[in-house]
Write an enzyme that holds these catalytic residues in place. Structure first.
Site, PDB file in Angstrom:
ATOM      1  N   HIS A  28     108.684   6.785  -4.712  1.00  0.00           N
ATOM      2  CA  HIS A  28     109.710   7.300  -3.556  1.00  0.00           C
ATOM      3  C   HIS A  28     110.347   8.694  -4.212  1.00  0.00           C
ATOM      4  O   HIS A  28     111.592   8.962  -3.947  1.00  0.00           O
ATOM      5  CB  HIS A  28     110.543   6.463  -3.132  1.00  0.00           C
ATOM      6  CG  HIS A  28     111.511   6.935  -1.718  1.00  0.00           C
ATOM      7  ND1 HIS A  28     112.615   7.721  -1.561  1.00  0.00           N
ATOM      8  CD2 HIS A  28     110.995   6.633  -0.543  1.00  0.00           C
ATOM      9  CE1 HIS A  28     112.635   7.788  -0.271  1.00  0.00           C
ATOM     10  NE2 HIS A  28     111.488   7.235   0.134  1.00  0.00           N
ATOM     11  N   ASP A  72     108.522   3.574   7.268  1.00  0.00           N
ATOM     12  CA  ASP A  72     108.422   4.068   5.886  1.00  0.00           C
ATOM     13  C   ASP A  72     109.130   2.953   4.713  1.00  0.00           C
ATOM     14  O   ASP A  72     109.771   2.178   5.269  1.00  0.00           O
ATOM     15  CB  ASP A  72     109.289   5.484   5.617  1.00  0.00           C
ATOM     16  CG  ASP A  72     108.498   6.772   6.209  1.00  0.00           C
ATOM     17  OD1 ASP A  72     107.629   6.178   6.942  1.00  0.00           O
ATOM     18  OD2 ASP A  72     108.902   7.576   6.140  1.00  0.00           O
ATOM     19  N   ASP A  73     108.565   3.078   3.356  1.00  0.00           N
ATOM     20  CA  ASP A  73     109.398   2.612   2.222  1.00  0.00           C
ATOM     21  C   ASP A  73     108.970   1.097   2.129  1.00  0.00           C
ATOM     22  O   ASP A  73     109.532   0.411   1.044  1.00  0.00           O
ATOM     23  CB  ASP A  73     110.978   2.674   2.360  1.00  0.00           C
ATOM     24  CG  ASP A  73     111.483   3.948   2.481  1.00  0.00           C
ATOM     25  OD1 ASP A  73     110.745   5.151   1.965  1.00  0.00           O
ATOM     26  OD2 ASP A  73     112.662   4.276   2.903  1.00  0.00           O
ATOM     27  N   HIS A  78     111.948   2.798   9.451  1.00  0.00           N
ATOM     28  CA  HIS A  78     111.857   2.275   8.161  1.00  0.00           C
ATOM     29  C   HIS A  78     111.699   0.709   8.351  1.00  0.00           C
ATOM     30  O   HIS A  78     112.588   0.153   8.690  1.00  0.00           O
ATOM     31  CB  HIS A  78     113.077   2.621   7.298  1.00  0.00           C
ATOM     32  CG  HIS A  78     113.159   3.988   6.903  1.00  0.00           C
ATOM     33  ND1 HIS A  78     113.712   5.081   7.954  1.00  0.00           N
ATOM     34  CD2 HIS A  78     112.965   4.960   5.978  1.00  0.00           C
ATOM     35  CE1 HIS A  78     113.670   6.275   7.503  1.00  0.00           C
ATOM     36  NE2 HIS A  78     113.014   6.199   6.423  1.00  0.00           N
ATOM     37  N   HIS A 129     103.071   7.181   0.483  1.00  0.00           N
ATOM     38  CA  HIS A 129     104.543   7.722   0.358  1.00  0.00           C
ATOM     39  C   HIS A 129     105.267   7.811  -0.970  1.00  0.00           C
ATOM     40  O   HIS A 129     106.146   7.498  -1.441  1.00  0.00           O
ATOM     41  CB  HIS A 129     105.578   6.550   1.082  1.00  0.00           C
ATOM     42  CG  HIS A 129     106.923   7.265   1.653  1.00  0.00           C
ATOM     43  ND1 HIS A 129     106.983   8.280   1.954  1.00  0.00           N
ATOM     44  CD2 HIS A 129     107.957   6.763   1.579  1.00  0.00           C
ATOM     45  CE1 HIS A 129     108.176   8.522   2.633  1.00  0.00           C
ATOM     46  NE2 HIS A 129     108.960   7.447   2.189  1.00  0.00           N
TER      47      HIS A 129
END
Length: 332
Positions: free
Chosen positions: A193, A138-139, A283, A189
């Protein structure tokens, strides 16, 4: 006696000579310059040297012909086309930006563009004795970390799934294209965020803006969505499900964003929770991910030693049925 005629004086004789001399000089001038003599009057109108041309309704050029015209052929410009009616004017083609080079059929094997039933997924029940597991990151995309993760995955010969934040995608489009070119799956995503409560308009902007960026940068249209923080009650997941997205959660939490966990702890967290069909949360963005990079090679080797086969989330969804057991639906 008759009077004798008086003799003319010398003055009168000289005057006569002068008159005669003036007349003679005038005749000489006329003889030498005949154009100086007045033209004879004529009752006929002057005739033009050129033959007359009848006027057939064509306007006559009022400009005189120049006295010295070249005999070489003159270049003439092509006649202007008649004005086109606005009704017949073709609509100009829209201008599109130059297409970015895309990898050849990056998703031919992964089928990322397939549409799955919109639902919340934490784990899939694989068919038979298969032991698939999906690593997710993620991210990102994130400079430094994302390339390092890609190198580890390439070295191990496995594929994963990356859930991108839209604003990061705007900053690092080349990293995103590299992820796609190397055959990994991608998901949404949100743009910023966002995990706070979101009305319909906000949720639409967060998801659709990011999906448009993913397609614009990579050419991939994804239906995968992961809510930041795993929040399902803030309106984002509701919007995603209503629009046909698959809300991808996880069933094996690594804890790699928690500073209290070391690289060894990250490995143990995953191994203690993983099962066949699990989705592992890691991540590659959002800050310092040095512990994730240190844990990833060992985590892959340990899972491979236990017989797990690494797949992407779309491949996992195609490998079996979504697990509806409470263990797989009530928490991360």
């Amino acid at each position: 006696m008759p009077r004798r005629p008086a003799k003319k004086s010398w003055l009168s004789n000289r005057r006569g000579w002068l008159v005669a001399l003036v007349v003679a000089l005038g005749g000489l001038v006329i003889y030498l310059n005949p154009s100086a003599s007045p033209a004879p009057r004529s009752s006929q109108p002057p005739q033009s040297a050129a033959p007359a041309t009848p006027n057939r309704g064509v306007p006559v050029d009022p400009q005189p012909t120049p006295p010295h015209r070249s005999t070489s052929p003159q270049r003439t410009s092509p006649p202007e086309p008649p004005p086109v009616s606005r009704k017949n004017t073709p609509t100009p083609l829209p201008h599109y930006p130059e297409a970015r080079p895309q990898p050849a059929a990056p998703w031919a094997d992964l089928k990322v563009a397939n549409v799955f039933d919109p639902r919340i997924v934490r784990r899939v029940k694989p068919a038979g004795e298969a032991r698939p597991v999906a690593l997710t990151f993620d991210d990102g995309p994130w400079p430094g970390t994302t390339p390092a993760v890609l190198e580890i995955l390439e070295r191990k010969g496995i594929k994963a799934t990356f859930f991108w934040v839209g604003r990061q995608l705007e900053r690092y489009p080349d990293l995103a294209r590299r992820v796609v070119a190397e055959g990994h799956a991608v998901g949404n995503h949100t743009y910023s965020h966002r995990s706070a409560a979101s009305e319909l308009e906000v949720a639409a902007d967060e998801l659709e803006r990011t999906n448009a960026l993913i397609e614009q940068v990579t050419g991939v249209r994804t239906t995968l969505f992961r809510p930041p923080g795993g929040h399902l009650e803030n309106g984002l997941a509701k919007y995603a499900l209503e629009r046909g997205y698959v809300v991808v959660m996880w069933s094996a939490l690594s804890g790699d964003t928690d500073p209290k966990y070391s690289a060894a702890d990250i490995v143990n967290n995953v191994l203690s929770r993983v099962r066949p069909g699990s989705i592992v949360l890691l991540h590659d963005g959002g800050g310092d991910r040095s512990r994730t990079l240190a844990a990833l090679p060992e985590l892959i080797e340990r899972l491979q030693a236990e017989g797990y086969r690494f797949v992407t989330v779309p491949q996992l969804l195609e490998s079996g049925e979504v697990d509806t057991h409470p263990w797989a639906t009530t928490g991360p």
